[in-house]
Design an enzyme around this catalytic site. Structure first.
Site: not given
Ligand code: THU
Length: 138
Positions: A42, A44, A53, A55, A91, A94
């Site tokens: 991920n 941000e 994310c 994925e 999520c 994704c």
């Molecule tokens: N996140 C992912 O990378 N993948 C997921 O399936 C769930 C959430 C990340 C997004 C964000 O940077 C952090 O987790 C918190 O939501």
């Protein structure tokens, strides 16, 4: 490539997660039908909605390198700096991105550090909206 090896690749990429705002580090590893593995983490952003994310980072990398057929993805996530101790499910956004390139039998793997959880995309995103609704063949 065993499920354990794919999860290990996801765990390795998780170390590169850029998650200064949530402190939640996620790693993914996407296995293509030709055997290639595409990791992602991920990333941000100070403008939170620009976050990507793990994925989707893996899919972006894979498609950018010419892969289009995929078998499974491993996902591991949890508080940065600590070992994974809970399952991390993809999520909704994704899941929709997976559906663009994958059929219902595509497999999502995750672990809580003890057991492996395996889910199909069809189970995670039932009655999905996809290219077939627009006249495509997926
Ligand atoms: N996140 C992912 O990378 N993948 C997921 O399936 C769930 C959430 C990340 C997004 C964000 O940077 C952090 O987790 C918190 O939501």
């Amino acid at each position: 490539m065993t499920d354990e090896e794919l999860l290990a690749a996801a765990e390795e990429c998780r170390a590169n997660a850029y998650a200064p705002y949530s402190g939640f580090a996620v790693g993914a590893a996407l296995l293509a039908a030709d055997g290639r593995v595409f990791p992602g983490c991920n990333l941000e952003n100070a403008a939170y909605s620009a976050t990507c994310c793990a994925e989707r980072a893996a899919f972006s990398r894979a498609v950018s390198e010419g892969a289009r057929d995929f078998l499974k993805i491993a996902v591991v996530g949890g508080p940065a700096g600590a070992p994974v101790s809970r399952f991390c499910m993809p999520c909704g956004v994704c899941r929709q991105v997976m559906r663009e390139f994958c059929r219902g039998d595509f497999t999502v793997l995750t672990t809580d550090g003890r057991e492996i959880r395996r889910r199909t995309l069809a189970g995670l995103l039932p009655d999905s909206f996809a290219a077939d609704a627009l006249g495509g063949d997926r």
